[in-house]
Design a protein around this motif. Sequence first.
Motif, PDB file in Angstrom:
ATOM      1  N   ASP A 221       4.029  -8.220  -0.022  1.00 38.20           N
ATOM      2  CA  ASP A 221       4.993  -7.850  -1.034  1.00 38.20           C
ATOM      3  C   ASP A 221       4.727  -6.175  -1.724  1.00 38.20           C
ATOM      4  O   ASP A 221       5.506  -5.754  -2.617  1.00 38.20           O
ATOM      5  CB  ASP A 221       5.083  -8.684  -2.366  1.00 38.20           C
ATOM      6  N   PHE A 222       3.688  -5.619  -1.173  1.00 38.37           N
ATOM      7  CA  PHE A 222       3.556  -4.144  -1.776  1.00 38.37           C
ATOM      8  C   PHE A 222       4.642  -3.128  -1.846  1.00 38.37           C
ATOM      9  O   PHE A 222       4.916  -2.629  -2.882  1.00 38.37           O
ATOM     10  CB  PHE A 222       2.269  -3.646  -1.325  1.00 38.37           C
ATOM     11  N   PRO A 223       5.490  -3.152  -0.858  1.00 39.58           N
ATOM     12  CA  PRO A 223       6.705  -2.235  -0.980  1.00 39.58           C
ATOM     13  C   PRO A 223       7.821  -2.501  -1.859  1.00 39.58           C
ATOM     14  O   PRO A 223       8.039  -1.853  -2.517  1.00 39.58           O
ATOM     15  CB  PRO A 223       7.125  -2.249   0.618  1.00 39.58           C
ATOM     16  N   ALA A 224       7.853  -3.880  -2.169  1.00 34.20           N
ATOM     17  CA  ALA A 224       8.839  -4.421  -3.285  1.00 34.20           C
ATOM     18  C   ALA A 224       8.269  -4.044  -4.558  1.00 34.20           C
ATOM     19  O   ALA A 224       8.924  -3.354  -5.517  1.00 34.20           O
ATOM     20  CB  ALA A 224       8.871  -5.963  -3.163  1.00 34.20           C
ATOM     21  N   LEU A 225       6.835  -4.047  -4.596  1.00 30.13           N
ATOM     22  CA  LEU A 225       6.285  -3.670  -5.938  1.00 30.13           C
ATOM     23  C   LEU A 225       6.403  -2.129  -6.321  1.00 30.13           C
ATOM     24  O   LEU A 225       6.537  -1.819  -7.414  1.00 30.13           O
ATOM     25  CB  LEU A 225       4.584  -4.083  -5.974  1.00 30.13           C
ATOM     26  N   LEU A 226       6.025  -1.489  -5.096  1.00 29.19           N
ATOM     27  CA  LEU A 226       6.585  -0.054  -5.410  1.00 29.19           C
ATOM     28  C   LEU A 226       7.930   0.360  -5.677  1.00 29.19           C
ATOM     29  O   LEU A 226       8.001   1.268  -6.502  1.00 29.19           O
ATOM     30  CB  LEU A 226       5.893   0.759  -4.230  1.00 29.19           C
ATOM     31  N   ASP A 227       8.645  -0.438  -5.137  1.00 29.50           N
ATOM     32  CA  ASP A 227      10.304  -0.222  -5.478  1.00 29.50           C
ATOM     33  C   ASP A 227      10.440  -0.352  -7.231  1.00 29.50           C
ATOM     34  O   ASP A 227      11.247   0.236  -7.766  1.00 29.50           O
ATOM     35  CB  ASP A 227      11.177  -1.096  -4.879  1.00 29.50           C
ATOM     36  N   ARG A 228       9.821  -1.430  -7.666  1.00 27.47           N
ATOM     37  CA  ARG A 228       9.857  -1.658  -9.199  1.00 27.47           C
ATOM     38  C   ARG A 228       9.120  -0.533  -9.926  1.00 27.47           C
ATOM     39  O   ARG A 228       9.477  -0.133 -10.850  1.00 27.47           O
ATOM     40  CB  ARG A 228       9.373  -3.054  -9.331  1.00 27.47           C
ATOM     41  N   HIS A 229       8.135  -0.251  -9.468  1.00 22.34           N
ATOM     42  CA  HIS A 229       7.230   1.020 -10.268  1.00 22.34           C
ATOM     43  C   HIS A 229       8.242   2.103 -10.304  1.00 22.34           C
ATOM     44  O   HIS A 229       8.039   2.668 -11.255  1.00 22.34           O
ATOM     45  CB  HIS A 229       5.793   1.094  -9.358  1.00 22.34           C
ATOM     46  N   GLN A 230       8.802   2.444  -8.906  1.00 23.45           N
ATOM     47  CA  GLN A 230       9.341   3.877  -9.065  1.00 23.45           C
ATOM     48  C   GLN A 230      10.715   3.957  -9.708  1.00 23.45           C
ATOM     49  O   GLN A 230      11.508   4.713  -9.700  1.00 23.45           O
ATOM     50  CB  GLN A 230       9.819   4.184  -7.526  1.00 23.45           C
TER      51      GLN A 230
END
Length: 295
Positions: free
Chosen positions: A98-107
Amino acid sequence: MARLQIVDPHIHLWDLWTRIYPHFETPSADGSNAAICRSYLIEEYLREGGDEFEIVGAVHVEAFPTDPIKETETLQKVADANPLPLVIVGNGDLTSPDFPALLDRHQQFSIFRGIRQVVNMHPDPRRSYVSRDLMAEPGFLAGLRELGRRGLSFDLQLYPHQMETAAALAAKAPDTRIILNHAGMWADRDLGGWKQYKAGLRALAAQSNIVAKISGLGMLDNHWTTESIRPLVLESLEVFGTERAMFASNFPVDKLYTDFRTVWRAFSDITRDLPEAERTRLFRDNARKFYRIPA
């Protein structure tokens, strides 16, 4: 006389009212961290420099939050309410699917610049920060590459015996800027440990996408002096050069061992013979460049 300008690329701001830092709500059993088991807010941080140092930018590095997105959201509000240029290196697990999805949220937040995932493991379990070898997992390299694809950086905290592994991973993720935390955390303080540290630094520096942050020296040298840290600082500068290194305070963690002005006076004293342009890079401009902080 003008105050020395600092962009501090490693600080921690935590507000216990967020309830995402339970590890700072109660002191450890030996009480060694009691002085920082309280909220540490930007107002207190900005007073640390006094009349001697002018803080003109800072990087909040994740403080092991239970909710990484809430940490970034909270720091965005802090940044929006203060004139100090402030950015964040958030928390995330590179090995997670789920790391890419987490980055989406951080960004979603404009102050977000990258991720730190601590990987420190040591033969002495009391010194280990994690229970598994994260860098050995295939997802770790995939996460590093994902950061690079997005123009984000990775803050690397490890021990010297892990440096060759990290250097090999960095070579496979050349588009990702990797920022070595705390000068590489020279933990084994004997001759063998020093040789291992020197070799590890050189392996890391051989990768052009790695830069060094000289900070947190009190964590492994609780009673440090300018002279006790001088060899480590000079070694880091010799290996990475003044174009790929920067100084940082690691406050309030290093507040357990010293005060803010003593830290920066030591860095200033050790580099007093350098040309002013090089000192300016180490104290201000490199942090702005590596973390994309507006002037």
